[in-house]
Design a protein around this motif. Structure first.
Motif, short mmCIF file in Angstrom:
data_model
loop_
_atom_site.label_atom_id
_atom_site.label_comp_id
_atom_site.label_asym_id
_atom_site.label_seq_id
_atom_site.Cartn_x
_atom_site.Cartn_y
_atom_site.Cartn_z
N ALA A 67 1.25 -1.12 0.09
CA ALA A 67 -0.24 -0.12 -0.15
C ALA A 67 1.02 1.19 0.04
CB ALA A 67 -1.05 0.03 1.30
N TYR A 68 0.26 2.40 -0.62
CA TYR A 68 1.31 4.24 -0.43
C TYR A 68 -0.03 4.54 -0.48
CZ TYR A 68 0.64 3.57 -5.75
OH TYR A 68 0.71 3.69 -6.92
N PHE A 69 0.58 5.88 -0.56
CA PHE A 69 -0.22 7.09 -0.98
C PHE A 69 0.73 7.47 -1.95
CE2 PHE A 69 -1.62 7.14 3.54
CZ PHE A 69 -2.75 7.22 2.91
N SER A 70 -0.14 8.06 -3.38
CA SER A 70 0.34 8.78 -4.24
C SER A 70 1.04 10.34 -3.89
CB SER A 70 -0.62 9.09 -5.47
OG SER A 70 -0.47 9.99 -6.46
N ASN A 71 2.09 10.82 -5.08
CA ASN A 71 2.85 11.66 -5.21
C ASN A 71 2.47 12.57 -6.30
OD1 ASN A 71 4.56 10.52 -6.31
ND2 ASN A 71 6.21 10.97 -5.95
N GLY A 72 1.51 11.95 -6.56
CA GLY A 72 1.57 12.64 -7.89
C GLY A 72 2.00 11.56 -9.29
N ASN A 73 1.98 10.37 -8.77
CA ASN A 73 1.85 9.72 -9.93
C ASN A 73 1.13 7.79 -9.46
OD1 ASN A 73 3.82 10.93 -11.53
ND2 ASN A 73 5.92 10.32 -10.34
N VAL A 74 1.15 6.79 -10.11
CA VAL A 74 0.34 5.93 -9.40
C VAL A 74 1.34 4.78 -10.30
CG1 VAL A 74 -1.65 6.26 -8.59
CG2 VAL A 74 -1.29 5.82 -10.71
N ILE A 75 1.50 3.65 -9.38
CA ILE A 75 2.46 2.56 -9.96
C ILE A 75 1.00 1.80 -11.25
CG2 ILE A 75 3.16 0.94 -8.61
CD1 ILE A 75 5.27 0.96 -9.38
N GLY A 76 1.68 1.19 -11.80
CA GLY A 76 0.86 -0.46 -11.90
C GLY A 76 1.10 -1.91 -11.89
N LEU A 77 -0.32 -1.97 -11.06
CA LEU A 77 -0.31 -2.78 -10.38
C LEU A 77 -0.35 -3.94 -10.83
CD1 LEU A 77 -4.18 -2.86 -9.56
CD2 LEU A 77 -3.05 -1.91 -8.58
N SER A 78 0.62 -4.46 -11.75
CA SER A 78 1.48 -5.48 -12.47
C SER A 78 2.35 -5.72 -12.04
CB SER A 78 1.03 -5.80 -13.82
OG SER A 78 1.25 -5.35 -14.70
N LYS A 79 3.02 -4.56 -12.07
CA LYS A 79 4.81 -4.19 -11.82
C LYS A 79 4.67 -4.20 -10.35
CE LYS A 79 5.36 -2.65 -16.02
NZ LYS A 79 5.22 -3.66 -16.69
N MET A 80 4.03 -3.49 -9.21
CA MET A 80 4.09 -4.64 -8.30
C MET A 80 3.83 -6.04 -7.78
SD MET A 80 2.43 -1.87 -5.37
CE MET A 80 0.31 -1.75 -6.11
N ASN A 81 3.21 -6.62 -8.63
CA ASN A 81 3.21 -8.13 -8.49
C ASN A 81 4.69 -8.86 -9.06
OD1 ASN A 81 0.40 -9.14 -7.56
ND2 ASN A 81 0.07 -8.24 -9.98
N ARG A 82 5.50 -8.25 -9.99
CA ARG A 82 6.74 -8.31 -10.38
C ARG A 82 7.87 -8.48 -9.51
NH1 ARG A 82 4.47 -6.67 -16.41
NH2 ARG A 82 3.31 -7.87 -16.96
N ILE A 83 7.63 -6.73 -9.02
CA ILE A 83 8.60 -6.22 -8.06
C ILE A 83 8.58 -7.03 -7.20
CG2 ILE A 83 9.83 -4.59 -6.03
CD1 ILE A 83 8.54 -2.68 -8.53
N VAL A 84 7.45 -7.87 -5.98
CA VAL A 84 7.72 -8.75 -5.36
C VAL A 84 8.51 -9.89 -5.40
CG1 VAL A 84 6.04 -9.77 -3.84
CG2 VAL A 84 5.08 -7.66 -3.79
N ASP A 85 7.72 -10.70 -6.96
CA ASP A 85 8.17 -11.80 -7.04
C ASP A 85 9.90 -12.31 -7.77
OD1 ASP A 85 7.14 -14.00 -7.84
OD2 ASP A 85 8.81 -13.75 -10.09
N TYR A 86 10.14 -10.91 -8.04
CA TYR A 86 11.84 -11.19 -8.43
C TYR A 86 12.38 -10.83 -6.76
CZ TYR A 86 16.15 -8.15 -8.92
OH TYR A 86 17.11 -8.21 -9.52
N TYR A 87 12.33 -10.12 -5.50
CA TYR A 87 12.45 -10.27 -4.78
C TYR A 87 12.32 -11.27 -4.09
CZ TYR A 87 14.47 -5.48 -5.20
OH TYR A 87 15.25 -4.42 -5.61
#
Length: 131
Positions: free
Chosen positions: A56-76
């Motif tokens: 979870a996060y608050f936007s600072n003017g940008n949002v990240i694609g939901l599929s990217k969050m999945n991929r970042i979690v999977d990468y680490y």
């Protein structure tokens, strides 16, 4: 091939490219993606770790694609890991893509080898003051 897939997060070439988008609608509430499936390997016991991640996060003017969050979690997750470090790595990477994150809770639930359950939280930034 099995080892490359299981530990693909050790290769920096596999780090996903994150796309961010302008928050055109000025959405100011917390953005949450829950129940991201996590498969990893305990670096101490070399046994499987599996569970669900919630980001979870608050936007600072940008949002990240939901599929990217999945991929970042999977990468680490695809490396010998401990839950606490996994939390920190994911939050720090999201901060890079989002430039600055007001609040970044990351919760990681793991079912262990004997039915144990662990919940780890990591927060970065300051929460909004409601007063």
């Amino acid at each position: 091939a099995y080892v490359k897939e299981l530990f693909g997060g050790l290769n920096p070439k596999n780090l996903p490219k994150a796309s961010t988008f302008d928050n055109k609608y000025q959405y100011g509430e917390m953005l949450v993606e829950k129940n991201i499936t996590v498969f990893s390997t305990c670096e101490h016991h070399l046994l499987p770790i599996y569970g669900k991640a919630h980001v979870a996060y608050f936007s600072n003017g940008n949002v990240i694609g939901l599929s990217k969050m999945n991929r970042i979690v999977d990468y680490y997750a695809r490396r010998p890991q401990v839950q606490e470090r996994l939390n920190i790595q994911i939050v720090r990477k999201l901060q890079e893509f989002l430039k600055w994150v007001e609040t970044s809770p990351f919760e990681f639930d793991v079912t262990g080898m004997q039915g144990g359950f662990v919940r780890v939280k990591f927060y970065v930034g300051e929460e909004e003051d409601d007063s």
